[in-house]
Design a protein around this motif. Structure first.
Motif, PDB file in Angstrom:
ATOM      1  N   PRO B   2       0.830  -1.208   0.000  1.00  0.00           N
ATOM      2  CA  PRO B   2       0.000   0.000   0.000  1.00  0.00           C
ATOM      3  C   PRO B   2       0.864   1.257   0.000  1.00  0.00           C
ATOM      4  O   PRO B   2       2.053   1.210   0.292  1.00  0.00           O
ATOM      5  CB  PRO B   2      -0.800  -0.123   1.299  1.00  0.00           C
ATOM      6  N   LEU B   3       0.227   2.387  -0.318  1.00  0.00           N
ATOM      7  CA  LEU B   3       0.918   3.678  -0.293  1.00  0.00           C
ATOM      8  C   LEU B   3       1.341   3.998   1.133  1.00  0.00           C
ATOM      9  O   LEU B   3       0.558   3.861   2.080  1.00  0.00           O
ATOM     10  CB  LEU B   3      -0.038   4.762  -0.794  1.00  0.00           C
ATOM     11  N   LYS B   4       2.602   4.415   1.284  1.00  0.00           N
ATOM     12  CA  LYS B   4       3.088   4.798   2.619  1.00  0.00           C
ATOM     13  C   LYS B   4       2.655   6.220   2.928  1.00  0.00           C
ATOM     14  O   LYS B   4       3.041   7.159   2.214  1.00  0.00           O
ATOM     15  CB  LYS B   4       4.611   4.722   2.670  1.00  0.00           C
ATOM     16  N   LEU B   5       1.882   6.380   3.984  1.00  0.00           N
ATOM     17  CA  LEU B   5       1.523   7.736   4.420  1.00  0.00           C
ATOM     18  C   LEU B   5       2.034   8.008   5.834  1.00  0.00           C
ATOM     19  O   LEU B   5       1.754   9.061   6.421  1.00  0.00           O
ATOM     20  CB  LEU B   5       0.006   7.942   4.333  1.00  0.00           C
ATOM     21  N   ASP B   6       2.775   7.028   6.375  1.00  0.00           N
ATOM     22  CA  ASP B   6       3.494   7.281   7.638  1.00  0.00           C
ATOM     23  C   ASP B   6       4.886   7.795   7.291  1.00  0.00           C
ATOM     24  O   ASP B   6       5.357   7.608   6.175  1.00  0.00           O
ATOM     25  CB  ASP B   6       3.609   5.978   8.445  1.00  0.00           C
ATOM     26  N   PRO B   7       5.545   8.439   8.272  1.00  0.00           N
ATOM     27  CA  PRO B   7       6.890   8.990   7.967  1.00  0.00           C
ATOM     28  C   PRO B   7       7.818   7.923   7.392  1.00  0.00           C
ATOM     29  O   PRO B   7       7.925   6.835   7.928  1.00  0.00           O
ATOM     30  CB  PRO B   7       7.379   9.467   9.340  1.00  0.00           C
ATOM     31  N   ASN B   8       8.480   8.248   6.287  1.00  0.00           N
ATOM     32  CA  ASN B   8       9.343   7.273   5.614  1.00  0.00           C
ATOM     33  C   ASN B   8      10.689   7.879   5.214  1.00  0.00           C
ATOM     34  O   ASN B   8      11.577   7.177   4.766  1.00  0.00           O
ATOM     35  CB  ASN B   8       8.613   6.731   4.369  1.00  0.00           C
ATOM     36  N   ILE B  46       7.922   4.406  -9.187  1.00  0.00           N
ATOM     37  CA  ILE B  46       6.927   3.648  -8.417  1.00  0.00           C
ATOM     38  C   ILE B  46       6.389   2.498  -9.273  1.00  0.00           C
ATOM     39  O   ILE B  46       6.306   1.356  -8.833  1.00  0.00           O
ATOM     40  CB  ILE B  46       5.773   4.581  -7.985  1.00  0.00           C
ATOM     41  N   GLY B  47       6.015   2.814 -10.493  1.00  0.00           N
ATOM     42  CA  GLY B  47       5.645   1.766 -11.449  1.00  0.00           C
ATOM     43  C   GLY B  47       4.246   1.201 -11.285  1.00  0.00           C
ATOM     44  O   GLY B  47       3.675   0.728 -12.248  1.00  0.00           O
ATOM     45  N   ASP B  48       3.720   1.252 -10.082  1.00  0.00           N
ATOM     46  CA  ASP B  48       2.457   0.575  -9.774  1.00  0.00           C
ATOM     47  C   ASP B  48       1.302   1.581  -9.868  1.00  0.00           C
ATOM     48  O   ASP B  48       1.263   2.566  -9.127  1.00  0.00           O
ATOM     49  CB  ASP B  48       2.564  -0.003  -8.355  1.00  0.00           C
ATOM     50  N   LEU B  49       0.358   1.305 -10.780  1.00  0.00           N
ATOM     51  CA  LEU B  49      -0.735   2.256 -11.011  1.00  0.00           C
ATOM     52  C   LEU B  49      -1.650   2.402  -9.798  1.00  0.00           C
ATOM     53  O   LEU B  49      -2.227   3.470  -9.561  1.00  0.00           O
ATOM     54  CB  LEU B  49      -1.559   1.827 -12.232  1.00  0.00           C
ATOM     55  N   ASP B  50      -1.787   1.311  -9.000  1.00  0.00           N
ATOM     56  CA  ASP B  50      -2.631   1.401  -7.804  1.00  0.00           C
ATOM     57  C   ASP B  50      -2.042   2.388  -6.804  1.00  0.00           C
ATOM     58  O   ASP B  50      -2.758   3.190  -6.210  1.00  0.00           O
ATOM     59  CB  ASP B  50      -2.770   0.021  -7.145  1.00  0.00           C
ATOM     60  N   ILE B  51      -0.717   2.300  -6.611  1.00  0.00           N
ATOM     61  CA  ILE B  51      -0.072   3.211  -5.656  1.00  0.00           C
ATOM     62  C   ILE B  51      -0.149   4.646  -6.168  1.00  0.00           C
ATOM     63  O   ILE B  51      -0.437   5.582  -5.417  1.00  0.00           O
ATOM     64  CB  ILE B  51       1.394   2.787  -5.411  1.00  0.00           C
ATOM     65  N   LEU B  52       0.080   4.824  -7.466  1.00  0.00           N
ATOM     66  CA  LEU B  52       0.004   6.147  -8.048  1.00  0.00           C
ATOM     67  C   LEU B  52      -1.399   6.726  -7.866  1.00  0.00           C
ATOM     68  O   LEU B  52      -1.564   7.897  -7.475  1.00  0.00           O
ATOM     69  CB  LEU B  52       0.355   6.068  -9.543  1.00  0.00           C
ATOM     70  N   SER B  53      -2.383   5.894  -8.093  1.00  0.00           N
ATOM     71  CA  SER B  53      -3.766   6.337  -7.949  1.00  0.00           C
ATOM     72  C   SER B  53      -4.068   6.717  -6.502  1.00  0.00           C
ATOM     73  O   SER B  53      -4.702   7.742  -6.226  1.00  0.00           O
ATOM     74  CB  SER B  53      -4.684   5.213  -8.440  1.00  0.00           C
ATOM     75  N   LEU B  56      -2.428  10.038  -5.748  1.00  0.00           N
ATOM     76  CA  LEU B  56      -3.169  11.158  -6.335  1.00  0.00           C
ATOM     77  C   LEU B  56      -4.396  11.492  -5.490  1.00  0.00           C
ATOM     78  O   LEU B  56      -4.703  12.661  -5.229  1.00  0.00           O
ATOM     79  CB  LEU B  56      -3.575  10.826  -7.776  1.00  0.00           C
ATOM     80  N   GLN B  57      -5.089  10.433  -5.045  1.00  0.00           N
ATOM     81  CA  GLN B  57      -6.260  10.676  -4.186  1.00  0.00           C
ATOM     82  C   GLN B  57      -5.852  11.348  -2.883  1.00  0.00           C
ATOM     83  O   GLN B  57      -6.513  12.278  -2.404  1.00  0.00           O
ATOM     84  CB  GLN B  57      -6.977   9.360  -3.873  1.00  0.00           C
ATOM     85  N   ALA B  58      -4.746  10.866  -2.306  1.00  0.00           N
ATOM     86  CA  ALA B  58      -4.278  11.445  -1.037  1.00  0.00           C
ATOM     87  C   ALA B  58      -3.913  12.918  -1.233  1.00  0.00           C
ATOM     88  O   ALA B  58      -4.223  13.766  -0.384  1.00  0.00           O
ATOM     89  CB  ALA B  58      -3.068  10.656  -0.526  1.00  0.00           C
ATOM     90  N   ALA B  59      -3.279  13.220  -2.357  1.00  0.00           N
ATOM     91  CA  ALA B  59      -2.875  14.601  -2.631  1.00  0.00           C
ATOM     92  C   ALA B  59      -4.095  15.496  -2.809  1.00  0.00           C
ATOM     93  O   ALA B  59      -4.151  16.617  -2.303  1.00  0.00           O
ATOM     94  CB  ALA B  59      -1.983  14.653  -3.878  1.00  0.00           C
TER      95      ALA B  59
END
Lengths: 547, 63
Positions: B2-8, B46-53, B56-59
């Motif tokens: 999944p997309l990382k939204l915790d500090p990385n 990133i390469g992965d369309l799910d993560i990119l999507s 984008l939603q998070a942004a």
């Protein structure tokens, strides 16, 4: 034109006089025909040829006596050539056509990258040939004349203009104008292959859903003996004067070059079509390559806008729409004529079976389901290309320019550059009635896909398939099904094995009359194969779901 | 994944500084173009369309 009366005025000059008007006995009485096709373009001619070869009578009505002047569609894809070959029409196309495989994409002065569409090893046909549409139609008519001589029930009536249409539950009635005056005829099935401005569609009050793009594109076909390579050259932001946002240079037979300029939305059509205006643009483009303007003739010029849209339904009772009359895309993917020819071949075998009473109405409904799906795929690809070539918002332009800036330097950005995604055959889905896929085989030959070619003996695999359903067995699988044609390949060549078997020792494929793969199994029984045929031909309560 | 939204980021201040410094001396149009190129480079990484999507939603959600 050979027609002499005032009733049917020609709208354009002919490239070839292929089917001059001739009076027929039908004009004295209203005769009912099983299939009437309106429009003698690439789609209507393909459909008529396919139907006639299968023995189903077909009448083609066209308001002219042959194709008009102008190259129109110039790029014919492998799938179209395979279809034309199956119908016995491909040889003159291949003789005349120009084979090309390399494309170059430029941004301003610099080349971003080049691509090569290599033919698949062991395939008969290349990825594309360039050929002016009138030559395509000429080859189709030549094949039709040969089939007619052998007894195929095909009739082409030139100088016959449809002026009225009444659609009933089980047939359509047409009013037709000719140089000898009007007559009526009826059709159990009426196929509208009458182009983007389809008069039949208008007579039925039917419209389109989708987008219209406001940009204007100028086509200039020029004849010159210049030393440009046989490649597709596409410029974003071309460096030559007044060439707009994009430009295309592509070779055709007869030393003719197709040049396209994107002119923008705010133009005066008549002004831009003036010879000196066109020549100024062409001079600037051609001299940018050679340093001087080569001698050339303007063969044909045209300005077009395009649409990415389709009819909601391709079937309305006894009336079917095929090709541009049903769906339209931008020209940059060569998806217009190529998809129309695939419409025709999708419909031909279905109409043939239904007219002969061997299949039910649901099979004809599947024409809409499958070809609307294909049209949506073409429209999606075409819309994406158009959005890349003509960005509609600031953000869209920002990303487009960023892709172009990156693509010259980094390979990753090149697949993002979109100057048209070139036509490939549609792969139908399981919900269209394809399957089962009971074989863990190569993706390329999954059910729904168009059957691949490959070397077979001294010839080609596609030539060994019949015009009906074919059971293809390979390697250790060998199954004969009563009533179905059977092709067994005991020891497939490396190309055929890679495409149909992968690592497996054997497989059974069931292939439709239009050479799309219907189902496949690692191993199976005759009953399972026959059940798949029954399902696909609208028997046993099969209903094609709505798209 | 999944997309990382915790500090990385191992050095958040350093990373932020890098992003700002990259725009030194650029006008608005040049900065916008740089950002677009950067997004494309990162999207490819990133390469992965799910993560990119998801990204984008998070942004969009945070704006």
């Amino acid at each position: 034109m050979t027609s002499t009366g005032n009733a049917v005025q020609a709208n354009y000059d002919l490239a070839f006089d292929l089917y001059p008007y001739a009076r027929v006995a039908d004009q004295d009485a209203c005769v009912r025909h099983p299939v009437v096709v309106v429009g003698g373009g690439p789609v209507g001619l393909t459909l008529a040829l396919d139907l006639g070869r299968r023995g189903t009578p077909v009448v083609v009505l066209d308001d002219h006596a042959g194709p008009g002047q102008g190259s129109k569609a110039i790029c014919f894809a492998k799938r179209t050539l395979d279809i034309a070959h199956r119908l016995g029409a491909a040889a003159p196309m291949m003789d005349k056509g120009i084979v090309w495989s390399r494309g170059r994409v430029f941004h301003g002065d610099g080349q971003l990258f080049q691509f090569d569409l290599q033919p698949e090893p062991g395939d008969r046909h290349p990825a594309f040939i360039n050929l002016q549409q009138p030559y395509f139609e000429q080859a189709m008519v030549k094949a039709i004349r040969r089939e007619q001589a052998a007894g195929a029930p095909i009739e082409i009536r030139g100088g016959n203009r449809v002026t009225g249409l009444e659609v009933r539950d089980d047939h359509a009635r047409l009013e037709v104008d000719t140089p000898d005056g009007p007559y009526s005829l009826e059709a159990d099935y009426l196929i509208a292959c009458d182009g983007a401005r389809s008069p039949l569609r208008k007579m039925m009050g039917l419209g389109f859903d989708g987008r219209v793009f406001e940009d204007n594109f100028l086509i200039a076909d020029v004849r010159m003996s210049a030393d440009f390579p046989t490649e597709r050259w596409f410029w974003f932001q071309p460096p030559f004067k007044d060439s707009g946002q994009s430009a295309l240079l592509h070779k055709q037979p007869d030393d003719v070059w197709r040049i396209d300029f994107q002119l923008g939305s705010d133009i005066v059509r008549e002004v831009e079509l003036q010879d000196d205006r066109v020549r100024a643009r062409v001079d600037a483009m051609l001299s940018s390559q050679t340093g001087e303007v080569p001698a050339y003739d303007l063969v044909w010029t045209s300005i077009y806008r395009f649409q990415c849209r389709r009819m909601r339904q391709f079937r309305h009772g006894p009336v079917f729409f095929a090709g541009d009359s049903a769906h339209q895309v931008s020209p940059f993917g060569a998806r217009g004529a190529n998809s129309g020819v695939q419409d025709a071949e999708n419909l031909a075998w279905k109409l043939d079976l239904v007219v002969k009473g061997k299949a039910g109405q649901p099979l004809l409904d599947s024409y809409h389901t499958e070809r609307a799906f294909a049209a949506d795929e073409n429209i999606l690809n075409s819309s994406r290309s158009t959005d890349f070539m003509t960005p509609k918002t600031d953000a869209s332009r920002l990303f487009r320019d960023a892709v172009l800036d990156l693509a010259g330097r980094y390979a990753f950005a090149r697949p993002l550059v979109n100057s048209g995604r070139l036509s490939v055959p549609c792969v139908y889905e399981a919900h269209h009635g394809f399957g089962p896929d009971d074989f863990d085989g190569p993706v390329k030959t999954r059910p729904g896909s168009a059957c691949c070619d490959g070397p077979l003996g001294n010839g080609f695999l596609l030539d060994a398939l019949t015009d009906g359903f074919t059971v293809l067995t390979l390697g250790q699988a060998n199954l004969s099904v009563p009533g179905l044609a059977h092709l067994h390949i005991e020891r497939p060549t490396a190309e055929v094995a890679a495409r149909f078997l992968g690592d497996a020792p054997g497989a059974v494929y069931l292939i439709r009359p239009d050479h799309h793969i219907l189902a496949r199994w690692a191993e199976t029984t005759p009953d399972a194969v026959l059940a798949a045929v029954a399902r696909a031909t609208g028997q046993e309560g099969f209903h094609a779901p709505e798209a | 994944m999944p997309l990382k939204l915790d500090p990385n980021l191992s050095d958040p201040d350093g990373a932020y500084d890098l992003l700002i410094a990259a725009h030194d001396g650029l006008d608005k149009a040049q900065s916008d173009a740089l950002n677009a190129r950067l997004i494309l480079i990162l999207a490819n990484h990133i390469g992965d369309l799910d993560i990119l999507s998801e990204a984008l939603q998070a942004a969009r959600a945070a704006g």
